[in-house]
Every structure is written in C-alpha cells, then in structure tokens.
Design a protein around this motif. Structure first.
Motif, PDB file in Angstrom:
ATOM      1  N   MET A   1      44.097  29.566  48.008  1.00  0.00           N
ATOM      2  CA  MET A   1      43.127  30.143  47.115  1.00  0.00           C
ATOM      3  C   MET A   1      43.856  31.085  46.171  1.00  0.00           C
ATOM      4  O   MET A   1      44.773  31.794  46.574  1.00  0.00           O
ATOM      5  CB  MET A   1      42.072  30.895  47.929  1.00  0.00           C
ATOM      6  N   ALA A   2      43.458  31.079  44.911  1.00  0.00           N
ATOM      7  CA  ALA A   2      44.010  31.999  43.922  1.00  0.00           C
ATOM      8  C   ALA A   2      42.847  32.587  43.120  1.00  0.00           C
ATOM      9  O   ALA A   2      41.797  31.965  42.977  1.00  0.00           O
ATOM     10  CB  ALA A   2      44.982  31.285  43.001  1.00  0.00           C
ATOM     11  N   TYR A   3      43.073  33.793  42.596  1.00  0.00           N
ATOM     12  CA  TYR A   3      42.020  34.530  41.884  1.00  0.00           C
ATOM     13  C   TYR A   3      42.438  34.796  40.445  1.00  0.00           C
ATOM     14  O   TYR A   3      43.579  35.178  40.180  1.00  0.00           O
ATOM     15  CB  TYR A   3      41.761  35.854  42.600  1.00  0.00           C
ATOM     16  N   ASP A   4      41.520  34.607  39.504  1.00  0.00           N
ATOM     17  CA  ASP A   4      41.716  34.957  38.100  1.00  0.00           C
ATOM     18  C   ASP A   4      40.814  36.140  37.796  1.00  0.00           C
ATOM     19  O   ASP A   4      39.591  36.000  37.720  1.00  0.00           O
ATOM     20  CB  ASP A   4      41.370  33.767  37.209  1.00  0.00           C
ATOM     21  N   GLU A   5      41.420  37.313  37.648  1.00  0.00           N
ATOM     22  CA  GLU A   5      40.649  38.539  37.454  1.00  0.00           C
ATOM     23  C   GLU A   5      39.848  38.523  36.150  1.00  0.00           C
ATOM     24  O   GLU A   5      38.705  38.970  36.106  1.00  0.00           O
ATOM     25  CB  GLU A   5      41.584  39.754  37.475  1.00  0.00           C
ATOM     26  N   GLY A   6      40.439  38.000  35.076  1.00  0.00           N
ATOM     27  CA  GLY A   6      39.757  37.983  33.782  1.00  0.00           C
ATOM     28  C   GLY A   6      38.469  37.173  33.811  1.00  0.00           C
ATOM     29  O   GLY A   6      37.478  37.545  33.199  1.00  0.00           O
ATOM     30  N   ALA A   7      38.475  36.074  34.535  1.00  0.00           N
ATOM     31  CA  ALA A   7      37.290  35.212  34.636  1.00  0.00           C
ATOM     32  C   ALA A   7      36.460  35.539  35.870  1.00  0.00           C
ATOM     33  O   ALA A   7      35.379  34.990  36.034  1.00  0.00           O
ATOM     34  CB  ALA A   7      37.709  33.751  34.682  1.00  0.00           C
ATOM     35  N   ASP A   8      36.971  36.418  36.742  1.00  0.00           N
ATOM     36  CA  ASP A   8      36.330  36.717  38.036  1.00  0.00           C
ATOM     37  C   ASP A   8      36.019  35.407  38.753  1.00  0.00           C
ATOM     38  O   ASP A   8      34.888  35.123  39.131  1.00  0.00           O
ATOM     39  CB  ASP A   8      35.063  37.555  37.851  1.00  0.00           C
ATOM     40  N   GLU A   9      37.076  34.610  38.928  1.00  0.00           N
ATOM     41  CA  GLU A   9      36.907  33.263  39.464  1.00  0.00           C
ATOM     42  C   GLU A   9      38.068  32.916  40.398  1.00  0.00           C
ATOM     43  O   GLU A   9      39.205  33.291  40.156  1.00  0.00           O
ATOM     44  CB  GLU A   9      36.883  32.296  38.289  1.00  0.00           C
ATOM     45  N   TYR A  10      37.743  32.208  41.471  1.00  0.00           N
ATOM     46  CA  TYR A  10      38.740  31.708  42.417  1.00  0.00           C
ATOM     47  C   TYR A  10      38.855  30.204  42.261  1.00  0.00           C
ATOM     48  O   TYR A  10      37.902  29.537  41.861  1.00  0.00           O
ATOM     49  CB  TYR A  10      38.310  31.985  43.864  1.00  0.00           C
ATOM     50  N   LEU A  11      40.029  29.683  42.636  1.00  0.00           N
ATOM     51  CA  LEU A  11      40.177  28.248  42.814  1.00  0.00           C
ATOM     52  C   LEU A  11      40.669  28.026  44.236  1.00  0.00           C
ATOM     53  O   LEU A  11      41.715  28.543  44.631  1.00  0.00           O
ATOM     54  CB  LEU A  11      41.172  27.636  41.825  1.00  0.00           C
ATOM     55  N   LEU A  12      39.882  27.317  45.008  1.00  0.00           N
ATOM     56  CA  LEU A  12      40.255  26.947  46.367  1.00  0.00           C
ATOM     57  C   LEU A  12      40.796  25.528  46.314  1.00  0.00           C
ATOM     58  O   LEU A  12      40.208  24.664  45.654  1.00  0.00           O
ATOM     59  CB  LEU A  12      39.041  26.963  47.291  1.00  0.00           C
ATOM     60  N   VAL A  13      41.910  25.272  46.984  1.00  0.00           N
ATOM     61  CA  VAL A  13      42.446  23.915  47.069  1.00  0.00           C
ATOM     62  C   VAL A  13      42.573  23.534  48.537  1.00  0.00           C
ATOM     63  O   VAL A  13      42.837  24.386  49.386  1.00  0.00           O
ATOM     64  CB  VAL A  13      43.790  23.741  46.333  1.00  0.00           C
TER      65      VAL A  13
END
Length: 77
Positions: A1-13
């Motif tokens: 899992m990684a987090y993008d603070e600017g978009a307040d969004e995670y991507l789970l793989v």
C-alpha cells in the motif's frame, strides 16, 4: 500500500490466484476515509502461463503517480 498526500488517496496492490495456477496483480484506490475509488484495477493479468507475485507499490510524489513492481517468471524456470 502507498499513500499520496496531495490526493489523500491510497493504492493497495495484491495478487489473486486464477485458473491454472496463474496469479494476477490487481490494485484498488482508496480515499483517506477508507472508501473505494472506482473499480478494481488490473495491473498485470495476461492469459499466458506466467507466475506473478510479491507486488510492491510506491508513491512518485513529484509526478502525482504510483509505481508498481512485481516478480514474474515462467512456470518451471
């Protein structure tokens, strides 16, 4: 899992077993509140007999994108 603070969004793989012992690499975007964003993402799902596994994801903040890497081998070698 990684987090993008600017978009307040995670991507789970994650990997998912399929027919004939193949494994697909899939992803799912999730917002900071835990709500799913859009459908499941097919990152690597070929009909060829490849074994895929150990997916990893990272945030490339300068590009506002995620990058995904995984292991991939042919069965038997």
């Amino acid at each position: 899992m990684a987090y993008d603070e600017g978009a307040d969004e995670y991507l789970l793989v994650y990997e998912k077993s399929t027919a004939f012992n193949n494994r697909d690499i899939l992803g799912q975007r999730v917002n900071g509140s835990g709500q799913l964003l859009g459908p499941e993402i097919a990152i690597s799902n070929s009909p060829t007999p490849l074994l895929r596994g150990s997916p990893r994801v990272g945030n490339v903040d300068a590009e506002n994108q995620f990058v995904v890497a995984w292991e991939q081998v042919l069965p038997g070698g």
